[in-house]
Write a protein that holds these residues in place. Structure first.
Motif, mmCIF file in Angstrom:
data_model
loop_
_atom_site.group_PDB
_atom_site.id
_atom_site.type_symbol
_atom_site.label_atom_id
_atom_site.label_comp_id
_atom_site.label_asym_id
_atom_site.label_seq_id
_atom_site.Cartn_x
_atom_site.Cartn_y
_atom_site.Cartn_z
ATOM 1 N N THR A 79 -12.551 63.632 28.993
ATOM 2 C CA THR A 79 -12.246 62.312 28.432
ATOM 3 C C THR A 79 -10.994 62.443 27.559
ATOM 4 O O THR A 79 -11.048 62.937 26.440
ATOM 5 C CB THR A 79 -13.456 61.726 27.676
ATOM 6 O OG1 THR A 79 -13.297 60.321 27.513
ATOM 7 C CG2 THR A 79 -13.752 62.418 26.381
ATOM 8 N N SER A 106 -10.179 58.259 24.389
ATOM 9 C CA SER A 106 -11.106 57.562 25.285
ATOM 10 C C SER A 106 -12.524 58.096 25.140
ATOM 11 O O SER A 106 -12.750 59.197 24.648
ATOM 12 C CB SER A 106 -10.645 57.713 26.740
ATOM 13 O OG SER A 106 -10.739 59.072 27.150
ATOM 14 N N HIS A 159 -14.155 58.613 30.398
ATOM 15 C CA HIS A 159 -13.152 58.171 31.364
ATOM 16 C C HIS A 159 -12.803 59.355 32.269
ATOM 17 O O HIS A 159 -11.640 59.632 32.515
ATOM 18 C CB HIS A 159 -11.903 57.664 30.645
ATOM 19 C CG HIS A 159 -12.134 56.446 29.805
ATOM 20 N ND1 HIS A 159 -11.127 55.868 29.050
ATOM 21 C CD2 HIS A 159 -13.235 55.682 29.597
ATOM 22 C CE1 HIS A 159 -11.602 54.806 28.411
ATOM 23 N NE2 HIS A 159 -12.881 54.688 28.721
#
Length: 225
Positions: free
Chosen positions: A23, A27, A95
């Motif tokens: 990530t 994020s 993410h």
């Protein structure tokens, strides 16, 4: 576990996820549900690799900030998954590259975003739903999560990333990692006609490990344990 230990656990797992590139930047976010109905949640615009235990947001049962920094804008997402998954004690939203890539492919089934590729994917993440794109922080995403009726502990947000609930933070992190690796496998094998687990093998896993898989809800005689 004490409040201090929980905060330290969030920071430890957050740093692990960040250092392995799961990530990037600021994020992703992590939350844990407390015994009083409140939560601990990572702050907005905070990198999971550099969290300060004392600045983690504490919310009351109504979602109001009690202490710490301003919480992530993804509160509606976390709230809806806690509401619909009564057993959830922690949620991880990342993410991660391969999981995000998977959400953009045209053939993905919203009720089963990944096929039964490995036993540990089913054992850790179960089956995975795909919900349509919503702007980050959009309260409407909560309705999409509630629409899944608590059947899924792992959900992919289109063009955004995975959201995974677990009965502990460790379980949620492990499931998220397994989901990412399975998405990577899918992309590596796409259009190569790979051999997936058979329906009989899936049933055997579900029976042996008491897996509550949405696709088996209507299977006659299946014991969810």
């Amino acid at each position: 576990m004490s409040d201090t230990r929980l905060r330290e656990e969030i920071c430890r797992y957050g740093r692990s996820l960040f250092e392995r590139g799961l990530t990037p930047g600021s994020s992703g976010n992590i939350s844990m549900r407390l015994d009083d109905g409140g939560w601990l949640v990572t702050p907005t615009n905070a990198s999971l690799g550099f969290l300060d235990p004392g600045r983690i947001s504490r919310l009351d049962a109504g979602g109001r900030l009690v202490s710490g920094d301003k919480p992530t804008k993804e509160i509606p997402l976390h709230s809806a998954l806690y509401e619909s998954r009564g057993s959830a004690r922690a949620i991880v939203h990342l993410h991660s590259t391969h999981a995000v890539a998977l959400t953009m492919l045209p053939e993905i089934d919203p009720r089963a975003a990944l096929p039964p590729m490995t036993p540990y994917y089913l054992m850790r993440a179960g089956e995975t739903a795909l919900v349509p794109y919503y702007r980050p922080g959009d309260p409407a995403v909560a309705d999409a999560i509630r629409g899944l009726a608590g059947k899924y502990s792992s959900v992919l947000l289109a063009n955004h990333g995975p959201v995974v609930a677990g009965d502990s933070l460790e379980a949620a992190v492990f499931a998220t990692e397994e989901l990412e690796e399975t998405a990577k496998l899918y992309l590596l094998l796409r259009n190569l006609n790979p051999r997936y687990l058979s329906p009989q093998q899936v049933l055997d896993l579900a029976s042996t490990f008491k897996l509550d898989l949405p696709s088996l809800d209507d299977h006659e005689g299946h014991d969810h344990g």
